[in-house]
Design a protein around this motif. Structure first.
Motif, mmCIF file in Angstrom:
data_model
loop_
_atom_site.group_PDB
_atom_site.id
_atom_site.type_symbol
_atom_site.label_atom_id
_atom_site.label_comp_id
_atom_site.label_asym_id
_atom_site.label_seq_id
_atom_site.Cartn_x
_atom_site.Cartn_y
_atom_site.Cartn_z
ATOM 1 N N SER A 165 0.853 -1.186 0.000
ATOM 2 C CA SER A 165 0.000 0.000 0.000
ATOM 3 C C SER A 165 0.888 1.235 0.000
ATOM 4 N N TRP A 166 0.234 2.392 -0.086
ATOM 5 C CA TRP A 166 0.962 3.650 -0.030
ATOM 6 C C TRP A 166 1.694 3.753 1.305
ATOM 7 N N TRP B 209 -0.730 2.926 -8.958
ATOM 8 C CA TRP B 209 -0.757 3.769 -7.767
ATOM 9 C C TRP B 209 -2.163 3.884 -7.186
ATOM 10 N N ARG C 123 -4.572 1.902 -7.236
ATOM 11 C CA ARG C 123 -5.013 0.652 -6.608
ATOM 12 C C ARG C 123 -4.315 0.382 -5.270
ATOM 13 N N LEU C 124 -3.302 1.146 -4.942
ATOM 14 C CA LEU C 124 -2.567 0.943 -3.692
ATOM 15 C C LEU C 124 -3.128 1.759 -2.530
ATOM 16 N N GLU C 125 -4.223 2.475 -2.763
ATOM 17 C CA GLU C 125 -4.808 3.278 -1.687
ATOM 18 C C GLU C 125 -5.171 2.392 -0.489
ATOM 19 N N SER C 126 -5.728 1.227 -0.775
ATOM 20 C CA SER C 126 -5.992 0.219 0.253
ATOM 21 C C SER C 126 -4.997 -0.911 0.053
ATOM 22 N N PRO C 127 -4.550 -1.544 1.130
ATOM 23 C CA PRO C 127 -3.602 -2.655 0.972
ATOM 24 C C PRO C 127 -4.145 -3.705 -0.002
ATOM 25 N N ILE C 128 -3.280 -4.175 -0.893
ATOM 26 C CA ILE C 128 -3.686 -5.152 -1.902
ATOM 27 C C ILE C 128 -2.539 -6.129 -2.141
ATOM 28 N N VAL D 106 5.932 3.354 -1.262
ATOM 29 C CA VAL D 106 5.029 2.268 -0.884
ATOM 30 C C VAL D 106 5.671 1.440 0.213
ATOM 31 N N ILE E 79 3.013 -4.470 3.604
ATOM 32 C CA ILE E 79 2.245 -4.697 4.843
ATOM 33 C C ILE E 79 2.507 -6.117 5.345
#
Length: 98
Positions: free
Chosen positions: A14-15, A49, A51-56, A93, A96
């Motif tokens: 994520s970010w 980018w 799509r990285l707002e929430s952990p993925i 980034v 997590i």
């Protein structure tokens, strides 16, 4: 210098807290204030980018990108991991879960 966690298909990313992001002509532009650097991501990088707002999970990220782009899955995975590793090195980034 901190040691980065390797990024694989199973990594959850994520970010980080460091970058400031804005959109300019549908392209994400990032600024890492602590490093004094600015980054333009282009169309594909901007899509990653967002799509990285929430952990993925990287594998899920690539699956979503394959719906948007006509690309070979293995090539896309390699390119996305390389981009994420560059972003991680620049503090943009974080991983997590490995």
């Amino acid at each position: 210098m901190s040691r980065e966690v390797p990024i694989t298909a199973e990594s959850v990313v994520s970010w980080s807290e460091a970058p400031v992001a804005t959109e300019v002509d549908r392209e994400v532009v990032l600024m890492n204030i602590s490093r004094g650097r600015c980054y333009g991501l282009g169309e594909a990088g901007s899509s990653v980018w967002r799509r990285l707002e929430s952990p993925i999970r990287v594998d899920d990220l690539c699956r979503e990108l394959l719906l948007e782009y006509a690309a070979d899955r293995d090539v896309l995975m390699k390119d996305v991991v390389a981009l994420l590793e560059q972003m991680q090195e620049e503090g943009l980034v974080k991983v997590i879960a490995p």
